[in-house]
Every structure is written in C-alpha cells, then in structure tokens.
Design a protein around this motif. Sequence first.
Motif, PDB file in Angstrom:
ATOM      1  N   VAL A 244       7.224-101.751   6.348  1.00  0.00           N
ATOM      2  CA  VAL A 244       6.823-103.101   6.314  1.00  0.00           C
ATOM      3  C   VAL A 244       6.892-103.569   8.034  1.00  0.00           C
ATOM      4  O   VAL A 244       7.856-103.552   8.220  1.00  0.00           O
ATOM      5  CB  VAL A 244       7.300-104.163   5.459  1.00  0.00           C
ATOM      6  CG1 VAL A 244       6.576-105.510   5.721  1.00  0.00           C
ATOM      7  CG2 VAL A 244       7.025-103.909   4.099  1.00  0.00           C
TER       8      VAL A 244
ATOM      9  N   LYS B 221      12.611-103.222   5.385  1.00  0.00           N
ATOM     10  CA  LYS B 221      11.797-103.394   4.272  1.00  0.00           C
ATOM     11  C   LYS B 221      10.763-102.719   4.162  1.00  0.00           C
ATOM     12  O   LYS B 221      10.103-102.230   5.023  1.00  0.00           O
ATOM     13  CB  LYS B 221      11.454-105.141   4.453  1.00  0.00           C
ATOM     14  CG  LYS B 221      10.639-105.437   3.005  1.00  0.00           C
ATOM     15  CD  LYS B 221      10.266-106.849   3.314  1.00  0.00           C
ATOM     16  CE  LYS B 221      11.028-107.952   2.579  1.00  0.00           C
ATOM     17  NZ  LYS B 221      11.618-107.775   1.236  1.00  0.00           N
TER      18      LYS B 221
ATOM     19  N   GLU C  82       7.401-101.018   1.618  1.00  0.00           N
ATOM     20  CA  GLU C  82       6.428-101.162   0.418  1.00  0.00           C
ATOM     21  C   GLU C  82       6.210 -99.878  -0.186  1.00  0.00           C
ATOM     22  O   GLU C  82       6.068 -98.868   0.502  1.00  0.00           O
ATOM     23  CB  GLU C  82       4.871-101.652   1.074  1.00  0.00           C
ATOM     24  CG  GLU C  82       4.077-102.128  -0.145  1.00  0.00           C
ATOM     25  CD  GLU C  82       2.584-102.647   0.419  1.00  0.00           C
ATOM     26  OE1 GLU C  82       1.881-102.444   0.009  1.00  0.00           O
ATOM     27  OE2 GLU C  82       2.819-103.338   1.575  1.00  0.00           O
TER      28      GLU C  82
ATOM     29  N   HIS D 245       4.840 -97.474  -3.776  1.00  0.00           N
ATOM     30  CA  HIS D 245       3.881 -97.487  -4.938  1.00  0.00           C
ATOM     31  C   HIS D 245       4.098 -96.367  -5.770  1.00  0.00           C
ATOM     32  O   HIS D 245       4.237 -94.958  -4.994  1.00  0.00           O
ATOM     33  CB  HIS D 245       2.312 -97.530  -4.177  1.00  0.00           C
ATOM     34  CG  HIS D 245       2.108 -98.652  -3.524  1.00  0.00           C
ATOM     35  ND1 HIS D 245       1.562 -99.906  -3.875  1.00  0.00           N
ATOM     36  CD2 HIS D 245       2.126 -98.889  -2.008  1.00  0.00           C
ATOM     37  CE1 HIS D 245       1.463-100.726  -2.977  1.00  0.00           C
ATOM     38  NE2 HIS D 245       1.611-100.182  -1.901  1.00  0.00           N
TER      39      HIS D 245
ATOM     40  N   SER E 219       4.008-101.289  -7.923  1.00  0.00           N
ATOM     41  CA  SER E 219       4.079-101.725  -6.502  1.00  0.00           C
ATOM     42  C   SER E 219       5.093-102.508  -6.373  1.00  0.00           C
ATOM     43  O   SER E 219       5.492-103.532  -7.184  1.00  0.00           O
ATOM     44  CB  SER E 219       2.693-102.184  -5.915  1.00  0.00           C
ATOM     45  OG  SER E 219       1.642-101.550  -6.094  1.00  0.00           O
TER      46      SER E 219
ATOM     47  N   TYR F  58       8.070-104.167  -3.135  1.00  0.00           N
ATOM     48  CA  TYR F  58       8.920-104.458  -1.848  1.00  0.00           C
ATOM     49  C   TYR F  58      10.395-103.899  -2.309  1.00  0.00           C
ATOM     50  O   TYR F  58      10.947-104.189  -3.107  1.00  0.00           O
ATOM     51  CB  TYR F  58       8.695-105.553  -1.172  1.00  0.00           C
ATOM     52  CG  TYR F  58       7.458-106.162  -0.843  1.00  0.00           C
ATOM     53  CD1 TYR F  58       6.735-105.342   0.255  1.00  0.00           C
ATOM     54  CD2 TYR F  58       6.694-107.189  -1.451  1.00  0.00           C
ATOM     55  CE1 TYR F  58       5.558-105.752   0.513  1.00  0.00           C
ATOM     56  CE2 TYR F  58       5.670-107.611  -0.891  1.00  0.00           C
ATOM     57  CZ  TYR F  58       5.013-106.846   0.181  1.00  0.00           C
ATOM     58  OH  TYR F  58       3.658-106.998   0.640  1.00  0.00           O
TER      59      TYR F  58
END
Length: 107
Positions: free
Chosen positions: A41, A47, A49, A51, A71, A73
């Motif tokens: 991110v 951090k 992301e 999927h 999905s 974080y």
Amino acid sequence: MIGAGSDAERYAKNYYAAVNPYTDSAKGMKLEVKFAHVSTVVGMTGKFEAHWTDVVSNVRTGQEMGRRNYSAYIDATSVPGARSEQNVHDNPGGVVITHVEQFGVTQ
C-alpha cells in the motif's frame, strides 16, 4: 507466520472455524488457495493489500464445487531477532503478519 496473540491470529482462527480444510477432506473435498496476489500500500510501511481465491473441489472427480474471492489489508513486520534454527527454516524472511482487515468476499 502469524503473530501469536495478534489480531491476525484471531482472524485465522475464525477463518478456519468456517472453512476447515481437515473437515472438508474427511468429506472428500479439497481446499486450495489460488491466485494469491499481494502488493504494498503506497505510503504505508508494513501495510499490504492481498487478494486470493479459495477453490473447493471433489477429491475423487476433481470437479470444482465452489470458490470464494477474498480481499484484505494485511499488516506485517519482519522480526529478525530472537530466531531459532527452526524459525529460520519455517520462515526465512522473518515476516510476521500482525493484522488482517478483510474488505471483500465474493462467490
């Protein structure tokens, strides 16, 4: 690796209570995680992301029985100190996931 006592550990326990690969296996089903993608991110250290897709199929026929797209974080850190030889073998990068904030599930 998931940080012991962390928010991520609670997420994993809840996930496996709902989607338990061992219970599914006893019923002749196989759970695979496919299409995993993780990206940073921008502007936020530690951090990411993520999927991924869970695919459930019949062990005998290989027929797909269902899939879910997730999905989330994820907060992660590297813990290079306090590492046993087994820790290095299991997790060479020393990456520990400390938080998971799911923001999407589709079927």
